[in-house]
Design a protein around this motif. Structure first.
Motif, PDB file in Angstrom:
ATOM      1  N   HIS A 196      -7.130   9.548  -3.426  1.00  0.00           N
ATOM      2  CA  HIS A 196      -8.148   8.588  -2.686  1.00  0.00           C
ATOM      3  C   HIS A 196      -8.661   7.461  -3.205  1.00  0.00           C
ATOM      4  O   HIS A 196      -8.456   6.360  -2.652  1.00  0.00           O
ATOM      5  CB  HIS A 196      -9.274   9.584  -1.980  1.00  0.00           C
ATOM      6  CG  HIS A 196      -9.214  10.312  -0.769  1.00  0.00           C
ATOM      7  ND1 HIS A 196      -8.689   9.768   0.416  1.00  0.00           N
ATOM      8  CD2 HIS A 196      -9.328  11.761  -0.814  1.00  0.00           C
ATOM      9  CE1 HIS A 196      -8.646  10.869   1.154  1.00  0.00           C
ATOM     10  NE2 HIS A 196      -8.999  12.052   0.700  1.00  0.00           N
TER      11      HIS A 196
ATOM     12  N   ILE B  88      -6.518  -0.949  -1.704  1.00  0.00           N
ATOM     13  CA  ILE B  88      -7.182  -1.438  -0.230  1.00  0.00           C
ATOM     14  C   ILE B  88      -8.131  -2.686  -0.636  1.00  0.00           C
ATOM     15  O   ILE B  88      -7.995  -3.723  -0.003  1.00  0.00           O
ATOM     16  CB  ILE B  88      -7.668  -0.525   0.735  1.00  0.00           C
ATOM     17  CG1 ILE B  88      -6.883   0.293   1.201  1.00  0.00           C
ATOM     18  CG2 ILE B  88      -8.321  -1.107   1.815  1.00  0.00           C
ATOM     19  CD1 ILE B  88      -7.324   1.460   1.751  1.00  0.00           C
ATOM     20  N   ASP B  89      -9.051  -2.330  -1.510  1.00  0.00           N
ATOM     21  CA  ASP B  89     -10.105  -3.231  -1.954  1.00  0.00           C
ATOM     22  C   ASP B  89      -9.609  -4.491  -2.513  1.00  0.00           C
ATOM     23  O   ASP B  89     -10.086  -5.526  -2.260  1.00  0.00           O
ATOM     24  CB  ASP B  89     -11.116  -2.265  -2.843  1.00  0.00           C
ATOM     25  CG  ASP B  89     -12.540  -3.330  -3.039  1.00  0.00           C
ATOM     26  OD1 ASP B  89     -13.226  -3.612  -2.258  1.00  0.00           O
ATOM     27  OD2 ASP B  89     -12.643  -3.488  -4.258  1.00  0.00           O
TER      28      ASP B  89
ATOM     29  N   ARG C 251       1.113   8.962  -6.391  1.00  0.00           N
ATOM     30  CA  ARG C 251       1.291  10.425  -6.386  1.00  0.00           C
ATOM     31  C   ARG C 251       2.488  10.881  -7.473  1.00  0.00           C
ATOM     32  O   ARG C 251       2.555  12.065  -7.805  1.00  0.00           O
ATOM     33  CB  ARG C 251       2.063  10.728  -5.055  1.00  0.00           C
ATOM     34  CG  ARG C 251       1.077  10.732  -3.787  1.00  0.00           C
ATOM     35  CD  ARG C 251       1.811  11.298  -2.553  1.00  0.00           C
ATOM     36  NE  ARG C 251       2.257  12.733  -2.659  1.00  0.00           N
ATOM     37  CZ  ARG C 251       2.634  13.551  -1.677  1.00  0.00           C
ATOM     38  NH1 ARG C 251       2.993  12.884  -0.562  1.00  0.00           N
ATOM     39  NH2 ARG C 251       3.099  14.590  -1.812  1.00  0.00           N
TER      40      ARG C 251
ATOM     41  N   VAL D  32      -5.904   4.779  -3.787  1.00  0.00           N
ATOM     42  CA  VAL D  32      -5.618   3.996  -2.529  1.00  0.00           C
ATOM     43  C   VAL D  32      -6.589   3.017  -2.113  1.00  0.00           C
ATOM     44  O   VAL D  32      -6.614   1.895  -1.585  1.00  0.00           O
ATOM     45  CB  VAL D  32      -5.265   4.948  -1.480  1.00  0.00           C
ATOM     46  CG1 VAL D  32      -5.038   4.437   0.067  1.00  0.00           C
ATOM     47  CG2 VAL D  32      -3.835   5.757  -1.598  1.00  0.00           C
ATOM     48  N   MET D  33      -7.888   3.605  -2.203  1.00  0.00           N
ATOM     49  CA  MET D  33      -8.998   2.848  -1.791  1.00  0.00           C
ATOM     50  C   MET D  33      -8.892   1.643  -2.722  1.00  0.00           C
ATOM     51  O   MET D  33      -9.360   0.466  -2.425  1.00  0.00           O
ATOM     52  CB  MET D  33     -10.191   3.559  -2.110  1.00  0.00           C
ATOM     53  CG  MET D  33     -10.439   4.743  -0.778  1.00  0.00           C
ATOM     54  SD  MET D  33     -11.678   5.921  -1.124  1.00  0.00           S
ATOM     55  CE  MET D  33     -13.205   4.858  -0.706  1.00  0.00           C
TER      56      MET D  33
ATOM     57  N   HIS E  29       0.480   4.244  -2.915  1.00  0.00           N
ATOM     58  CA  HIS E  29       0.441   5.754  -2.588  1.00  0.00           C
ATOM     59  C   HIS E  29       1.673   6.375  -3.397  1.00  0.00           C
ATOM     60  O   HIS E  29       1.080   7.472  -3.949  1.00  0.00           O
ATOM     61  CB  HIS E  29       0.416   5.826  -1.114  1.00  0.00           C
ATOM     62  CG  HIS E  29       0.363   7.544  -0.807  1.00  0.00           C
ATOM     63  ND1 HIS E  29       1.444   8.026  -0.226  1.00  0.00           N
ATOM     64  CD2 HIS E  29      -0.586   8.091  -0.883  1.00  0.00           C
ATOM     65  CE1 HIS E  29       1.303   9.504  -0.133  1.00  0.00           C
ATOM     66  NE2 HIS E  29       0.110   9.342  -0.299  1.00  0.00           N
TER      67      HIS E  29
ATOM     68  N   LEU F 182      -6.444  -5.494  -2.311  1.00  0.00           N
ATOM     69  CA  LEU F 182      -5.718  -6.400  -1.384  1.00  0.00           C
ATOM     70  C   LEU F 182      -6.598  -7.115  -0.470  1.00  0.00           C
ATOM     71  O   LEU F 182      -6.514  -8.270  -0.213  1.00  0.00           O
ATOM     72  CB  LEU F 182      -4.941  -5.198  -0.758  1.00  0.00           C
ATOM     73  CG  LEU F 182      -4.129  -5.669   0.526  1.00  0.00           C
ATOM     74  CD1 LEU F 182      -3.086  -6.819  -0.334  1.00  0.00           C
ATOM     75  CD2 LEU F 182      -3.146  -4.676   0.963  1.00  0.00           C
TER      76      LEU F 182
ATOM     77  N   LEU G 288       0.856  -1.223  -0.101  1.00  0.00           N
ATOM     78  CA  LEU G 288       0.077   0.057  -0.066  1.00  0.00           C
ATOM     79  C   LEU G 288       0.810   1.140   0.120  1.00  0.00           C
ATOM     80  O   LEU G 288       0.385   2.224  -0.408  1.00  0.00           O
ATOM     81  CB  LEU G 288      -1.178  -0.011   1.095  1.00  0.00           C
ATOM     82  CG  LEU G 288      -2.400  -0.585   1.043  1.00  0.00           C
ATOM     83  CD1 LEU G 288      -3.197   0.008   2.241  1.00  0.00           C
ATOM     84  CD2 LEU G 288      -2.805  -0.399  -0.119  1.00  0.00           C
ATOM     85  N   THR G 289       1.951   1.158   0.622  1.00  0.00           N
ATOM     86  CA  THR G 289       2.995   2.381   0.644  1.00  0.00           C
ATOM     87  C   THR G 289       3.401   2.732  -0.828  1.00  0.00           C
ATOM     88  O   THR G 289       3.422   3.816  -1.455  1.00  0.00           O
ATOM     89  CB  THR G 289       4.270   1.963   1.172  1.00  0.00           C
ATOM     90  OG1 THR G 289       3.753   1.609   2.778  1.00  0.00           O
ATOM     91  CG2 THR G 289       5.212   3.195   1.424  1.00  0.00           C
TER      92      THR G 289
END
Lengths: 293, 293
Positions: A30, A37-38, A20, A33-34, A16, A40, A12-13
């Motif tokens: 956002h 997460i989803d 960027r 990243v979301m 991000h 993952l 996740l790092t």
């Protein structure tokens, strides 16, 4: 290599980080990243190969970013830095009158040092301006795991799976020596941009295709090599190889899932997951031969 | 403070960290991290308060770990370190013959330096053995944002929302000076263990209850202060306060969501999300007064 609990936050790092690189739009950041997460959340299962999960996550994030290659500028910078460092590396490999085996060992060492060119892994970024000094020091330290003597006997028909931009320029020092020794080289790069990995564009930009006998790709923008997306020619090349040389952590993560061999892993252990899977500490430079039968 | 895209990987880093503090069982580590990802996936929405998301994630992870207080040993270590450093801090605050206002400024500075006691935030861990030197240097540097002169006029009835273990010992230097000046103090700690935050146990262990006029809790183990779980007494105390002093990032993240004031945020900006929300760089020591009407 299977997913380790510590891979999740590192992945996740990187999501991000690449988001960027790609955009300044806060809402899109956002969303990226979301999405990571989803994806993952959807793919993370204990015992699953790490490369499968990271491939799914990065591919989905690239899609949401609408960006085929967020690392493009960094890759150019990486190649440029490698151009600068190349003469230093070349000189150190060839200096003094040494045996072919020592020449080969030095070239492998130079290419492993090239593996420190890796933008985006937590804790192991090496800024271009300090690479020069890092290179010199690491060259003097040598390899922490050194199976180059055994590898030296297996250079007839090498399949060389490349890793990052920049690094691939230093790999050519190995190619030159394998060719000098009469061996053949099949070079494998990613089929499409992923992270800062080398693709055919980099190969052609630097005329590296002229230094090898055959050029293949992994067939996709998977992290490392995904056998489900790889072309048949690659399987045949692996089968017929006298030695497979696998550069970097992503190739280790994925190729170690298959019973390939003999295969030598050339890398710097930049993260704890890969290091512990290899039974080593982080920060080691290795040329480790496995499945030597 | 709203969730920032960079909070996600930091939060998961902390989940992995606390899971490792709690267990060596690889399967449970997987389960804890997967729970963190799942909860993050469920709760992360742009515009949502960061504290709400991190509270949900940590509470769920604690539940899965079956551990009410993974940081227990670290908290003890943190308190122990603060015990060691306390005389140094006390001496520096009181040395020379200075005005009450200067005494107060110094005590605030010492308590903000105490805020560097924070285990588990990426990039800002301070090992106990180097704290001593860090303290001295930071004390000499002073506060990057210093509203202590205005705060000094508002000390009649202070509500002081504490942050971490260890740090709370240094907060008592501020309490002593407020009492010396004739002010009253209501101290607020967490209602139950969360991260390395101070609870009633720490207050009683160090007899801190005897240094203040009133003791309240946040009513739960939320990150910072969750108004939905806080007792009525806390709202009344906030309403009647001449000044609210909020220590640390988690209290800033949550209290900045409400229209409280006058409120002074005492913290070190350890992460980019909090720093940029405050319009500052990371690494700043601040005593910033807001809503001063």
């Amino acid at each position: 290599m299977k997913i380790n609990p510590r891979c999740a936050h590192c992945l996740l790092t990187r999501v991000h980080y690449e988001a960027r690189l790609s955009t300044d739009d806060e809402q899109l950041l956002h969303k990226a990243v979301m999405t990571g997460i989803d994806e993952l959340n959807r793919t993370y299962k204990p015992g699953k190969p790490a490369g499968e999960i990271s491939t799914a996550v990065h591919q989905k994030v690239y899609e949401v970013l609408g960006d085929e290659d967020p690392y493009l500028e960094l890759k150019k910078l990486s190649n440029k830095t490698a151009e600068d460092i190349f003469p230093v590396a070349q000189k150190r490999v060839y200096e003094d009158d040494v045996s072919d085996k020592e020449l080969f060992r030095r070239s492998v060492l130079a290419s492993v040092i090239g593996n420190t060119f890796d933008f985006g892994v937590v804790g192991f970024d090496v800024a271009p301006e300090i690479f020069d000094e890092t290179f010199k020091q690491t060259f003097e330290n040598g390899l922490d795991v050194d199976d180059t003597s055994s590898m030296f006997e297996m250079l007839d028909n090498v399949v060389y799976v490349a890793d990052n931009c920049g690094e691939i320029l230093l790999d050519t020092i190995v190619f030159d020596i394998i060719k000098k020794l009469g061996g053949k080289i099949t070079l494998v790069v990613r089929g499409a941009p992923i992270l800062n990995d080398a693709t055919l564009d980099d190969v052609y930009d630097y005329g590296i295709d002229k230094k090898v006998d055959r050029l293949l790709t992994t067939g996709s923008n998977a992290i490392g090599v995904n056998f489900e997306e790889a072309p048949n020619e690659l399987f045949e090349a692996f089968d017929n190889a006298s030695l497979i040389i696998s550069k970097g952590m992503a190739n280790y993560e994925t190729l170690s899932e298959y019973n390939l061999g003999p295969i030598a892993y050339l890398l710097k252990t930049k993260c704890e997951s890969v290091a512990s899977d290899l039974g080593l500490d982080t920060g080691c430079t290795i040329a480790k031969l496995v499945n030597e039968q």
